[in-house]
Design a protein around this motif. Structure first.
Motif, PDB file in Angstrom:
ATOM      1  N   ASP A  76       0.856  -1.178   0.000  1.00 23.51           N
ATOM      2  CA  ASP A  76       0.000   0.000   0.000  1.00 23.51           C
ATOM      3  C   ASP A  76       0.893   1.229   0.000  1.00 23.51           C
ATOM      4  OD1 ASP A  76       0.981  -0.243   2.579  1.00 23.51           O
ATOM      5  OD2 ASP A  76      -0.959  -0.192   3.554  1.00 23.51           O
ATOM      6  N   GLY A  77       0.300   2.377   0.018  1.00 24.49           N
ATOM      7  CA  GLY A  77       1.081   3.610  -0.079  1.00 24.49           C
ATOM      8  C   GLY A  77       1.262   3.966  -1.537  1.00 24.49           C
ATOM      9  N   ARG A  78       2.501   4.127  -1.955  1.00 31.69           N
ATOM     10  CA  ARG A  78       2.767   4.466  -3.350  1.00 31.69           C
ATOM     11  C   ARG A  78       3.905   3.595  -3.882  1.00 31.69           C
ATOM     12  NH1 ARG A  78       7.162   7.892  -3.922  1.00 31.69           N
ATOM     13  NH2 ARG A  78       7.997   8.622  -1.965  1.00 31.69           N
ATOM     14  N   VAL A  79       3.943   3.444  -5.177  1.00 33.49           N
ATOM     15  CA  VAL A  79       5.022   2.688  -5.820  1.00 33.49           C
ATOM     16  C   VAL A  79       6.277   3.556  -5.814  1.00 33.49           C
ATOM     17  CG1 VAL A  79       5.814   1.651  -7.979  1.00 33.49           C
ATOM     18  CG2 VAL A  79       3.445   1.364  -7.261  1.00 33.49           C
ATOM     19  N   THR A  80       7.372   3.000  -5.302  1.00 34.85           N
ATOM     20  CA  THR A  80       8.625   3.747  -5.230  1.00 34.85           C
ATOM     21  C   THR A  80       9.671   3.234  -6.208  1.00 34.85           C
ATOM     22  OG1 THR A  80       9.463   2.351  -3.445  1.00 34.85           O
ATOM     23  CG2 THR A  80       8.248   4.345  -2.811  1.00 34.85           C
ATOM     24  N   GLY A  81       9.381   2.120  -6.860  1.00 36.31           N
ATOM     25  CA  GLY A  81      10.343   1.589  -7.822  1.00 36.31           C
ATOM     26  C   GLY A  81       9.836   0.324  -8.467  1.00 36.31           C
ATOM     27  N   ALA A  82      10.631  -0.179  -9.401  1.00 33.71           N
ATOM     28  CA  ALA A  82      10.281  -1.406 -10.108  1.00 33.71           C
ATOM     29  C   ALA A  82      11.533  -2.255 -10.256  1.00 33.71           C
ATOM     30  CB  ALA A  82       9.687  -1.084 -11.466  1.00 33.71           C
ATOM     31  N   VAL A  83      11.340  -3.572 -10.238  1.00 27.59           N
ATOM     32  CA  VAL A  83      12.431  -4.509 -10.469  1.00 27.59           C
ATOM     33  C   VAL A  83      12.077  -5.270 -11.745  1.00 27.59           C
ATOM     34  CG1 VAL A  83      13.837  -6.361  -9.516  1.00 27.59           C
ATOM     35  CG2 VAL A  83      12.748  -4.723  -7.970  1.00 27.59           C
ATOM     36  N   LEU A  84      12.744  -4.927 -12.816  1.00 32.17           N
ATOM     37  CA  LEU A  84      12.476  -5.533 -14.107  1.00 32.17           C
ATOM     38  C   LEU A  84      12.990  -6.971 -14.149  1.00 32.17           C
ATOM     39  CD1 LEU A  84      13.507  -2.529 -16.368  1.00 32.17           C
ATOM     40  CD2 LEU A  84      11.201  -3.221 -15.713  1.00 32.17           C
ATOM     41  N   PRO A  85      12.433  -7.790 -15.016  1.00 30.75           N
ATOM     42  CA  PRO A  85      12.926  -9.161 -15.153  1.00 30.75           C
ATOM     43  C   PRO A  85      14.424  -9.181 -15.487  1.00 30.75           C
ATOM     44  CG  PRO A  85      10.840  -8.927 -16.302  1.00 30.75           C
ATOM     45  CD  PRO A  85      11.264  -7.550 -15.872  1.00 30.75           C
ATOM     46  N   GLY A  86      15.144 -10.079 -14.826  1.00 28.36           N
ATOM     47  CA  GLY A  86      16.581 -10.205 -15.057  1.00 28.36           C
ATOM     48  C   GLY A  86      17.435  -9.222 -14.283  1.00 28.36           C
ATOM     49  N   ARG A  87      16.842  -8.447 -13.394  1.00 25.80           N
ATOM     50  CA  ARG A  87      17.585  -7.419 -12.647  1.00 25.80           C
ATOM     51  C   ARG A  87      17.779  -7.801 -11.185  1.00 25.80           C
ATOM     52  NH1 ARG A  87      19.771  -3.117 -15.450  1.00 25.80           N
ATOM     53  NH2 ARG A  87      18.316  -2.370 -16.976  1.00 25.80           N
ATOM     54  N   LEU A  88      18.861  -7.298 -10.616  1.00 23.27           N
ATOM     55  CA  LEU A  88      19.162  -7.411  -9.194  1.00 23.27           C
ATOM     56  C   LEU A  88      19.266  -5.990  -8.661  1.00 23.27           C
ATOM     57  CD1 LEU A  88      20.298  -9.127  -6.714  1.00 23.27           C
ATOM     58  CD2 LEU A  88      22.520  -8.385  -7.553  1.00 23.27           C
ATOM     59  N   VAL A  89      18.446  -5.647  -7.667  1.00 28.54           N
ATOM     60  CA  VAL A  89      18.450  -4.288  -7.114  1.00 28.54           C
ATOM     61  C   VAL A  89      18.316  -4.331  -5.597  1.00 28.54           C
ATOM     62  CG1 VAL A  89      17.446  -3.261  -9.186  1.00 28.54           C
ATOM     63  CG2 VAL A  89      15.970  -3.972  -7.344  1.00 28.54           C
ATOM     64  N   ARG A  90      18.667  -3.228  -4.988  1.00 31.42           N
ATOM     65  CA  ARG A  90      18.426  -2.984  -3.564  1.00 31.42           C
ATOM     66  C   ARG A  90      17.442  -1.819  -3.500  1.00 31.42           C
ATOM     67  NH1 ARG A  90      21.935  -5.388   0.008  1.00 31.42           N
ATOM     68  NH2 ARG A  90      23.766  -6.317  -0.934  1.00 31.42           N
ATOM     69  N   PRO A  91      16.143  -2.145  -3.529  1.00 34.84           N
ATOM     70  CA  PRO A  91      15.145  -1.069  -3.586  1.00 34.84           C
ATOM     71  C   PRO A  91      15.041  -0.299  -2.282  1.00 34.84           C
ATOM     72  CG  PRO A  91      14.063  -3.186  -3.381  1.00 34.84           C
ATOM     73  CD  PRO A  91      15.526  -3.463  -3.507  1.00 34.84           C
ATOM     74  N   ALA A  92      15.256   1.001  -2.379  1.00 29.79           N
ATOM     75  CA  ALA A  92      15.113   1.855  -1.210  1.00 29.79           C
ATOM     76  C   ALA A  92      14.563   3.187  -1.697  1.00 29.79           C
ATOM     77  CB  ALA A  92      16.446   2.051  -0.513  1.00 29.79           C
ATOM     78  N   PRO A  93      13.610   3.797  -1.103  1.00 31.07           N
ATOM     79  CA  PRO A  93      12.871   3.253   0.032  1.00 31.07           C
ATOM     80  C   PRO A  93      11.806   2.276  -0.457  1.00 31.07           C
ATOM     81  CG  PRO A  93      11.983   5.378  -0.546  1.00 31.07           C
ATOM     82  CD  PRO A  93      13.142   5.123  -1.495  1.00 31.07           C
ATOM     83  N   GLY A  94      11.415   1.403   0.408  1.00 29.92           N
ATOM     84  CA  GLY A  94      10.365   0.458   0.097  1.00 29.92           C
ATOM     85  C   GLY A  94      10.191  -0.531   1.215  1.00 29.92           C
ATOM     86  N   MET A  95       8.939  -0.879   1.496  1.00 28.36           N
ATOM     87  CA  MET A  95       8.661  -1.817   2.593  1.00 28.36           C
ATOM     88  C   MET A  95       8.031  -3.120   2.121  1.00 28.36           C
ATOM     89  SD  MET A  95       7.418   0.682   5.652  1.00 28.36           S
ATOM     90  CE  MET A  95       7.500  -0.657   6.818  1.00 28.36           C
ATOM     91  N   SER A  96       7.579  -3.153   0.852  1.00 27.72           N
ATOM     92  CA  SER A  96       6.972  -4.379   0.337  1.00 27.72           C
ATOM     93  C   SER A  96       7.128  -4.420  -1.175  1.00 27.72           C
ATOM     94  CB  SER A  96       5.496  -4.475   0.745  1.00 27.72           C
ATOM     95  OG  SER A  96       4.782  -3.350   0.304  1.00 27.72           O
ATOM     96  N   LEU A  97       6.889  -5.623  -1.711  1.00 29.65           N
ATOM     97  CA  LEU A  97       7.080  -5.855  -3.130  1.00 29.65           C
ATOM     98  C   LEU A  97       5.897  -6.631  -3.668  1.00 29.65           C
ATOM     99  CD1 LEU A  97       9.933  -6.068  -5.135  1.00 29.65           C
ATOM    100  CD2 LEU A  97       9.126  -8.391  -4.908  1.00 29.65           C
ATOM    101  N   PHE A  98       5.356  -6.196  -4.811  1.00 28.00           N
ATOM    102  CA  PHE A  98       4.219  -6.885  -5.424  1.00 28.00           C
ATOM    103  C   PHE A  98       4.602  -7.379  -6.796  1.00 28.00           C
ATOM    104  CE2 PHE A  98       0.477  -7.169  -8.082  1.00 28.00           C
ATOM    105  CZ  PHE A  98      -0.354  -7.942  -7.298  1.00 28.00           C
TER     106      PHE A  98
END
Length: 100
Positions: A76-98
């Motif tokens: 919930d809240g707002r989308v802060t980023g995306a993890v595209l297929p084939g990528r490795l990331v350290r998403p910040a800020p973010g508390m959950s992933l859908f």
């Protein structure tokens, strides 16, 4: 006469329900592949996953879908980023992933 109208209404309702049932889209499917959250594998992921509370999580997306990082703990809240297929990331800020 009343009985005929009643039967016609029931048959009409049944026909409408059948039409809606056949026209409804199929059920959603999980992403194909493996999603790693802090090196823990999730095979064919689907839905919302928590991310680390104090340090940025590491997310590796080896699926056929894009995963979205949310600012809230329950996707919930707002989308802060995306993890595209084939990528490795350290998403910040973010508390959950859908991922779907």
């Amino acid at each position: 006469m009343r009985e005929t109208r009643r039967v016609a209404r029931v048959l009409g309702a049944c026909a409408a329900a059948l039409t809606l049932a056949l026209a409804a889209p199929g059920t959603a499917q999980a992403a194909n592949g493996v999603l790693f959250i802090d090196r823990a594998p999730v095979h064919d992921p689907s839905g919302c996953y928590p991310l680390g509370d104090f340090v940025p999580s590491e997310v590796a997306n080896f699926t056929d879908e894009t995963a979205f990082v949310w600012s809230g703990p329950h996707c919930d809240g707002r989308v802060t980023g995306a993890v595209l297929p084939g990528r490795l990331v350290r998403p910040a800020p973010g508390m959950s992933l859908f991922i779907q």
